[in-house]
Design a protein around this motif. Structure first.
Motif, PDB file in Angstrom:
ATOM      1  N   ALA A  39      69.963  -9.963 -11.757  1.00 24.69           N
ATOM      2  CA  ALA A  39      68.906 -10.874 -12.218  1.00 24.69           C
ATOM      3  C   ALA A  39      69.262 -12.324 -11.921  1.00 24.69           C
ATOM      4  N   GLY A  40      70.524 -12.696 -12.112  1.00 24.67           N
ATOM      5  CA  GLY A  40      70.960 -14.054 -11.807  1.00 24.67           C
ATOM      6  C   GLY A  40      70.809 -14.381 -10.336  1.00 24.67           C
ATOM      7  N   HIS A  41      71.153 -13.427  -9.485  1.00 27.28           N
ATOM      8  CA  HIS A  41      71.018 -13.620  -8.040  1.00 27.28           C
ATOM      9  C   HIS A  41      69.544 -13.727  -7.647  1.00 27.28           C
ATOM     10  N   THR A  46      67.134 -16.977  -8.146  1.00 26.96           N
ATOM     11  CA  THR A  46      67.022 -17.999  -7.101  1.00 26.96           C
ATOM     12  C   THR A  46      65.899 -17.673  -6.115  1.00 26.96           C
ATOM     13  N   HIS A  47      65.425 -16.412  -6.141  1.00 24.68           N
ATOM     14  CA  HIS A  47      64.309 -15.982  -5.290  1.00 24.68           C
ATOM     15  C   HIS A  47      63.003 -15.918  -6.086  1.00 24.68           C
ATOM     16  N   GLY A  48      63.018 -16.424  -7.333  1.00 20.08           N
ATOM     17  CA  GLY A  48      61.818 -16.437  -8.154  1.00 20.08           C
ATOM     18  C   GLY A  48      61.481 -15.117  -8.811  1.00 20.08           C
ATOM     19  N   VAL A  49      62.465 -14.239  -8.975  1.00 22.21           N
ATOM     20  CA  VAL A  49      62.240 -12.923  -9.586  1.00 22.21           C
ATOM     21  C   VAL A  49      62.741 -12.956 -11.021  1.00 22.21           C
ATOM     22  N   ASP A  50      61.894 -12.530 -11.972  1.00 23.44           N
ATOM     23  CA  ASP A  50      62.299 -12.545 -13.382  1.00 23.44           C
ATOM     24  C   ASP A  50      63.169 -11.333 -13.721  1.00 23.44           C
ATOM     25  N   ALA A  96      66.110  -7.943  -1.358  1.00 19.84           N
ATOM     26  CA  ALA A  96      67.214  -8.800  -1.808  1.00 19.84           C
ATOM     27  C   ALA A  96      68.187  -8.020  -2.683  1.00 19.84           C
ATOM     28  N   THR A  97      67.671  -7.125  -3.517  1.00 20.41           N
ATOM     29  CA  THR A  97      68.529  -6.318  -4.396  1.00 20.41           C
ATOM     30  C   THR A  97      69.410  -5.384  -3.582  1.00 20.41           C
ATOM     31  N   ALA A 102      63.588  -7.484 -12.049  1.00 21.46           N
ATOM     32  CA  ALA A 102      64.888  -7.070 -11.511  1.00 21.46           C
ATOM     33  C   ALA A 102      65.303  -5.732 -12.116  1.00 21.46           C
ATOM     34  N   PHE A 103      65.162  -5.582 -13.445  1.00 19.36           N
ATOM     35  CA  PHE A 103      65.551  -4.343 -14.110  1.00 19.36           C
ATOM     36  C   PHE A 103      64.655  -3.188 -13.672  1.00 19.36           C
ATOM     37  N   ARG A 104      63.361  -3.426 -13.589  1.00 19.94           N
ATOM     38  CA  ARG A 104      62.423  -2.381 -13.161  1.00 19.94           C
ATOM     39  C   ARG A 104      62.753  -1.932 -11.730  1.00 19.94           C
ATOM     40  N   ASN A 105      63.039  -2.879 -10.842  1.00 17.51           N
ATOM     41  CA  ASN A 105      63.387  -2.513  -9.466  1.00 17.51           C
ATOM     42  C   ASN A 105      64.694  -1.728  -9.398  1.00 17.51           C
TER      43      ASN A 105
END
Length: 143
Positions: free
Chosen positions: A46-48, A51-55, A28-29, A59-62
């Protein structure tokens, strides 16, 4: 922020080729960043992904993992905000295209066709190597 449909298998293959697991959050990213018209902040991603249940931490780590793997480029444009964009085919993770930063609203625009002149390149070689070009000013909306 809208995202275009790109076959997820292509994105998965690109993530795997970079040596990472192709998790749904990474897919997704990368899909989001491939569709973005300009570099995207961690908050935007992170906001996007929320909606996929990712904190936010995931998001930052990915984003950092994908940057370390050479899929993304992290840029800080002098405003203490990290922005991420895709490393395009044929580019290295260390190359960058120029950006325009609006000093009023903070909008960032990519300037893919802006290049240093041959004379400017010769002049800059006297002091070092250009890693990035950043133009600051007021965007058309803020003029």
């Amino acid at each position: 922020m809208s995202t275009s449909f790109e076959p997820h298998e292509t994105i998965r293959d690109d993530i795997r080729a970079a040596g990472l697991r192709a998790t749904p959050a990474r897919v997704a990213t990368l899909n989001l960043l491939r569709d973005a018209k300009s570099p995207v902040t961690h908050a935007d991603v992170a906001g996007h992904l929320e909606t996929h249940g990712v904190d936010k931490a995931t998001a930052f780590r990915n984003l950092n993992d994908m940057t370390d793997a050479g899929l993304l480029r992290r840029t800080e444009l002098g405003d203490h905000v990290y922005r991420f964009d895709e490393v395009r085919p044929g580019e290295s993770a260390f190359e960058s295209h120029p950006h325009f930063l609006c000093t009023v609203c903070g909008a960032v625009s990519c300037l893919d066709n802006v290049m240093l002149t041959a004379e400017s390149v010769d002049e800059t070689r006297k002091v070092g190597e250009v890693a990035e070009i950043l133009l600051r000013g007021r965007c058309n909306h803020c003029k």
